[in-house]
Design a protein around this motif. Structure first.
Motif, PDB file in Angstrom:
ATOM      1  N   GLY A 377     -56.935 -49.128  -1.118  1.00 37.12           N
ATOM      2  CA  GLY A 377     -55.926 -48.232  -1.646  1.00 37.12           C
ATOM      3  C   GLY A 377     -55.759 -48.400  -3.142  1.00 37.12           C
ATOM      4  N   ALA A 378     -54.747 -47.739  -3.692  1.00 34.25           N
ATOM      5  CA  ALA A 378     -54.434 -47.874  -5.111  1.00 34.25           C
ATOM      6  C   ALA A 378     -54.026 -49.324  -5.402  1.00 34.25           C
ATOM      7  CB  ALA A 378     -53.318 -46.918  -5.493  1.00 34.25           C
ATOM      8  N   PRO A 379     -54.212 -49.770  -6.639  1.00 32.41           N
ATOM      9  CA  PRO A 379     -53.970 -51.189  -6.955  1.00 32.41           C
ATOM     10  C   PRO A 379     -52.497 -51.534  -7.114  1.00 32.41           C
ATOM     11  CG  PRO A 379     -54.729 -50.058  -8.908  1.00 32.41           C
ATOM     12  CD  PRO A 379     -54.823 -49.054  -7.787  1.00 32.41           C
ATOM     13  N   ILE A 380     -51.700 -51.191  -6.095  1.00 36.13           N
ATOM     14  CA  ILE A 380     -50.289 -51.570  -6.079  1.00 36.13           C
ATOM     15  C   ILE A 380     -49.798 -51.556  -4.640  1.00 36.13           C
ATOM     16  CG2 ILE A 380     -49.552 -49.172  -6.465  1.00 36.13           C
ATOM     17  CD1 ILE A 380     -47.121 -50.373  -7.977  1.00 36.13           C
ATOM     18  N   ASP A 381     -48.947 -52.518  -4.321  1.00 32.83           N
ATOM     19  CA  ASP A 381     -48.245 -52.545  -3.044  1.00 32.83           C
ATOM     20  C   ASP A 381     -46.963 -51.745  -3.223  1.00 32.83           C
ATOM     21  OD1 ASP A 381     -46.874 -53.065  -0.724  1.00 32.83           O
ATOM     22  OD2 ASP A 381     -47.188 -55.231  -0.770  1.00 32.83           O
ATOM     23  N   LEU A 382     -46.908 -50.553  -2.658  1.00 28.61           N
ATOM     24  CA  LEU A 382     -45.756 -49.675  -2.859  1.00 28.61           C
ATOM     25  C   LEU A 382     -44.510 -50.187  -2.155  1.00 28.61           C
ATOM     26  CD1 LEU A 382     -47.509 -46.210  -2.513  1.00 28.61           C
ATOM     27  CD2 LEU A 382     -46.713 -47.317  -4.614  1.00 28.61           C
ATOM     28  N   GLU A 383     -44.673 -51.154  -1.256  1.00 28.09           N
ATOM     29  CA  GLU A 383     -43.496 -51.714  -0.596  1.00 28.09           C
ATOM     30  C   GLU A 383     -42.814 -52.773  -1.467  1.00 28.09           C
ATOM     31  OE1 GLU A 383     -46.599 -51.304   1.653  1.00 28.09           O
ATOM     32  OE2 GLU A 383     -45.533 -49.416   1.332  1.00 28.09           O
ATOM     33  N   THR A 384     -43.567 -53.478  -2.279  1.00 28.62           N
ATOM     34  CA  THR A 384     -42.998 -54.584  -3.069  1.00 28.62           C
ATOM     35  C   THR A 384     -43.117 -54.381  -4.573  1.00 28.62           C
ATOM     36  OG1 THR A 384     -45.078 -55.837  -3.152  1.00 28.62           O
ATOM     37  CG2 THR A 384     -43.662 -56.179  -1.230  1.00 28.62           C
ATOM     38  N   GLY A 385     -43.968 -53.454  -4.996  1.00 22.53           N
ATOM     39  CA  GLY A 385     -44.227 -53.288  -6.422  1.00 22.53           C
ATOM     40  C   GLY A 385     -45.254 -54.264  -6.961  1.00 22.53           C
ATOM     41  N   GLU A 386     -45.820 -55.103  -6.082  1.00 26.40           N
ATOM     42  CA  GLU A 386     -46.835 -56.060  -6.532  1.00 26.40           C
ATOM     43  C   GLU A 386     -48.108 -55.320  -6.888  1.00 26.40           C
ATOM     44  OE1 GLU A 386     -49.690 -59.579  -4.651  1.00 26.40           O
ATOM     45  OE2 GLU A 386     -47.967 -58.820  -3.521  1.00 26.40           O
ATOM     46  N   THR A 387     -48.635 -55.586  -8.081  1.00 26.28           N
ATOM     47  CA  THR A 387     -49.882 -54.964  -8.493  1.00 26.28           C
ATOM     48  C   THR A 387     -51.053 -55.819  -8.057  1.00 26.28           C
ATOM     49  OG1 THR A 387     -49.692 -56.001 -10.668  1.00 26.28           O
ATOM     50  CG2 THR A 387     -48.871 -53.761 -10.438  1.00 26.28           C
ATOM     51  N   SER A 388     -52.198 -55.167  -7.929  1.00 27.54           N
ATOM     52  CA  SER A 388     -53.378 -55.831  -7.394  1.00 27.54           C
ATOM     53  C   SER A 388     -53.960 -56.821  -8.378  1.00 27.54           C
ATOM     54  CB  SER A 388     -54.445 -54.783  -7.053  1.00 27.54           C
ATOM     55  OG  SER A 388     -55.618 -55.401  -6.582  1.00 27.54           O
ATOM     56  N   GLN A 389     -54.581 -57.847  -7.825  1.00 28.30           N
ATOM     57  CA  GLN A 389     -55.402 -58.722  -8.637  1.00 28.30           C
ATOM     58  C   GLN A 389     -56.645 -57.962  -9.091  1.00 28.30           C
ATOM     59  OE1 GLN A 389     -54.447 -59.318  -5.434  1.00 28.30           O
ATOM     60  NE2 GLN A 389     -53.979 -61.463  -5.104  1.00 28.30           N
ATOM     61  N   ASN A 390     -57.379 -58.545 -10.009  1.00 30.26           N
ATOM     62  CA  ASN A 390     -58.619 -57.942 -10.467  1.00 30.26           C
ATOM     63  C   ASN A 390     -59.664 -57.964  -9.346  1.00 30.26           C
ATOM     64  OD1 ASN A 390     -57.722 -57.508 -13.125  1.00 30.26           O
ATOM     65  ND2 ASN A 390     -58.079 -59.664 -13.607  1.00 30.26           N
ATOM     66  N   VAL A 391     -60.546 -56.977  -9.365  1.00 30.06           N
ATOM     67  CA  VAL A 391     -61.645 -56.899  -8.417  1.00 30.06           C
ATOM     68  C   VAL A 391     -62.940 -56.920  -9.199  1.00 30.06           C
ATOM     69  CG1 VAL A 391     -62.743 -55.536  -6.613  1.00 30.06           C
ATOM     70  CG2 VAL A 391     -60.251 -55.560  -6.800  1.00 30.06           C
ATOM     71  N   ILE A 392     -63.874 -57.790  -8.811  1.00 24.65           N
ATOM     72  CA  ILE A 392     -65.191 -57.826  -9.426  1.00 24.65           C
ATOM     73  C   ILE A 392     -66.218 -57.517  -8.356  1.00 24.65           C
ATOM     74  CG2 ILE A 392     -65.293 -60.364  -9.165  1.00 24.65           C
ATOM     75  CD1 ILE A 392     -67.185 -60.402 -11.576  1.00 24.65           C
ATOM     76  N   THR A 393     -67.143 -56.593  -8.655  1.00 22.37           N
ATOM     77  CA  THR A 393     -68.225 -56.272  -7.737  1.00 22.37           C
ATOM     78  C   THR A 393     -69.551 -56.606  -8.394  1.00 22.37           C
ATOM     79  OG1 THR A 393     -68.409 -53.984  -8.491  1.00 22.37           O
ATOM     80  CG2 THR A 393     -66.920 -54.417  -6.660  1.00 22.37           C
ATOM     81  N   ILE A 394     -70.478 -57.126  -7.612  1.00 25.23           N
ATOM     82  CA  ILE A 394     -71.812 -57.496  -8.080  1.00 25.23           C
ATOM     83  C   ILE A 394     -72.799 -56.763  -7.193  1.00 25.23           C
ATOM     84  CG2 ILE A 394     -73.412 -59.406  -8.480  1.00 25.23           C
ATOM     85  CD1 ILE A 394     -70.783 -61.197  -8.513  1.00 25.23           C
ATOM     86  N   ASN A 395     -73.583 -55.865  -7.787  1.00 22.50           N
ATOM     87  CA  ASN A 395     -74.475 -54.998  -7.025  1.00 22.50           C
ATOM     88  C   ASN A 395     -75.921 -55.459  -7.134  1.00 22.50           C
ATOM     89  OD1 ASN A 395     -72.489 -53.021  -6.196  1.00 22.50           O
ATOM     90  ND2 ASN A 395     -72.395 -52.423  -8.346  1.00 22.50           N
ATOM     91  N   GLY A 396     -76.568 -55.706  -5.987  1.00 19.94           N
ATOM     92  CA  GLY A 396     -77.978 -56.053  -5.976  1.00 19.94           C
ATOM     93  C   GLY A 396     -78.852 -54.834  -6.211  1.00 19.94           C
ATOM     94  N   GLN A 397     -79.986 -55.034  -6.877  1.00 17.36           N
ATOM     95  CA  GLN A 397     -80.873 -53.927  -7.234  1.00 17.36           C
ATOM     96  C   GLN A 397     -82.270 -54.056  -6.627  1.00 17.36           C
ATOM     97  OE1 GLN A 397     -79.806 -51.245  -8.977  1.00 17.36           O
ATOM     98  NE2 GLN A 397     -77.779 -52.166  -8.937  1.00 17.36           N
ATOM     99  N   GLY A 398     -82.459 -54.938  -5.673  1.00 17.35           N
ATOM    100  CA  GLY A 398     -83.769 -55.046  -5.022  1.00 17.35           C
ATOM    101  C   GLY A 398     -84.230 -56.482  -4.876  1.00 17.35           C
TER     102      GLY A 398
END
Length: 471
Positions: A377-398
């Motif tokens: 979902g969106a980077p916020i908890d609408l029930e508490t107002g807590e914002t999301s931590q950072n997300v890091i993605t690492i994509n393999g290419q072969g």
């Protein structure tokens, strides 16, 4: 438990979603002090738009009545005011004009270049009415039409527009496909039966992110051209919607004069419904309309040229649709309609019917009763107002590659953005302020939720690590 507009606005005070105070300079927020000139009257604004000034500020404490003004040309200029700076609301630009003026509905601003509009409030004539009108001749109006190569609309409150708050238009001959970025806005009160769009995409492509959209007929709408679409991510779609929230028409529904008939391999196939639509990491706060009927969060009304991807969203609907309800009914989180398949009532529930360029993964259902998960979902908890931590993605290419990174805080594996969870990825938490992550990837994606600053990151083709500081 259910969402309300008031509870969402309160929660968003701690988030950059919707713009305002929490939307910072690091994310691109522009201060009016960067302007070449500041104006405070209608004549001053019109004069500045016709001048050589590129960045035009509008004083915070003014309300400019633009009734009767039409198709003000933004060119490549930037309009900026003070929304979100030091508790200020930004200038209010408003009009009481609406309906057809000549052959087309009223338009306040347009550009055939690549303008920016930021930090303003822009109010249309029909901001205080509900969804009761069909009279297009008297009511249709749009705030901003972009028909050049690009444009950016951010940190604005845009409301009361019956046709489009923002129209990513392009041109009629396919020579210009407008690529626009629409982000960190509060768009609402698009009250109009038959239209009522927050962001409309005609022959264009929109990157639509970090917005709060509420009280629309369709928050995002598409016409259906094969080279048009959008990436909609990190948005919150509010609880008061009249019809399905995110939409892409097919050409046949719009009587597009370039459609070619029943050849599905042709770009302008009658049932073509856009090119690429990516709908990811949004929170949909509704499962029924303002009239109490079940509605879809997403409705793709034909066959995309490339595809529709629905990933890692948080839905108010109770479950993943057990099958494609097609033309037969609303009420599921999503559906794909106008497909040349058997009658939907004849499709068994283990045959979902999403056979035409449709992909969905990682979504969550049952909000707000099901707890929010960072990365979904969106980077916020609408029930508490807590914002999301950072997300890091690492994509393999072969080829298999190894990686390591350090965090001044904590990290945890996640399946957000299609991430895989494997035993050979290792998280070593020395203490709450020191974490080392090591892993490997080939063709898959690895995703981590990070609470803290990433202080180093390195990769290698063999499992031998150096250290590259990026903090």
């Amino acid at each position: 438990m259910s969402y309300t507009n008031t509870s969402i606005l309160n929660a968003l005070e701690s988030s950059s979603i919707g713009g305002g105070a929490a939307y910072g300079e690091a994310a691109g927020k522009l201060h009016p002090s960067e302007a070449d000139i500041e104006v405070s009257t209608v004549d001053g604004l019109k004069s500045a738009l016709n001048s050589s000034h590129e960045i035009i500020a509008i004083a915070n404490d003014v309300e400019l009545d633009l009734t009767g003004e039409e198709s003000l040309d933004l060119g490549s200029k930037t309009l900026v005011s003070y929304r979100g700076w030091d508790g200020q609301d930004g200038a209010l630009l408003y009009t009481n004009s609406a309906g057809y003026t000549g052959s087309r509905p009223y338009t306040l601003f347009y550009s055939a270049e690549s303008p920016r509009v930021t930090g303003l409030r822009i109010r249309g004539a029909r901001y205080d009415e509900e969804f009761t009108r069909w009279d297009y001749e008297e009511n249709l109006a749009r705030a901003i039409m972009l028909r050049g190569p690009g444009g950016e609309i951010d940190n604005c409150e845009i409301f009361g527009w019956t046709w489009n708050a923002i129209h990513v238009r392009g041109d009629n001959q396919e020579s210009i496909v407008t690529e626009a970025e629409v982000h960190h806005n509060h768009i609402h009160k698009s009250y109009q039966l038959g239209y009522g769009y927050g962001v409309g995409v005609w022959r264009g492509f929109g990157h639509i992110h970090h917005n709060y959209l509420n009280e629309t007929r369709h928050a995002i709408n598409g016409f259906g051209w094969w080279n048009s679409g959008y990436i909609a991510e990190n948005n919150v779609f509010g609880p008061r919607q009249y019809s399905h929230t995110v939409d892409m028409h097919c050409l046949e529904e719009n009587n597009a004069n370039a459609r070619v008939g029943d050849d599905p391999d042709h770009p302008d196939y009658d049932l073509r419904a856009g090119g690429e639509m990516v709908i990811r990491n949004n929170t949909f706060c509704m499962d029924e309309s303002v009239t109490g009927n079940g509605i879809n969060a997403v409705s793709i009304r034909g066959v995309p040229w490339e595809g529709v991807w629905i990933e890692n969203n948080r839905f108010g609907h109770p479950e993943r649709p057990p099958y494609n309800s097609g033309n037969d009914q609303e009420g599921f989180a999503w559906r794909q309609v106008n497909l040349d398949l058997p009658e939907w009532s004849e499709i068994p529930q283990d045959d979902e019917g999403y056979t035409l360029n449709w992909y969905d993964t990682g979504n969550q259902f049952g909000a707000p009763d099901v707890p929010w998960e960072p990365g979904i979902g969106a980077p916020i908890d609408l029930e508490t107002g807590e914002t999301s931590q950072n997300v890091i993605t690492i994509n393999g290419q072969g080829s298999t590659s190894y990686y390591t990174f350090s965090v001044d805080g904590t990290a945890q594996k996640s399946n957000a953005y299609g991430g895989t969870i494997n035993a050979y990825d290792d998280i070593i938490n020395y203490d709450e302020l020191d974490t080392i992550v090591t892993g490997r990837t080939t063709n898959e994606t690895d995703t981590y939720i990070v609470n803290g600053e990433i202080t180093s990151f390195s990769t290698a083709l063999r499992q031998k690590y150096g250290s590259t500081a990026i903090g």
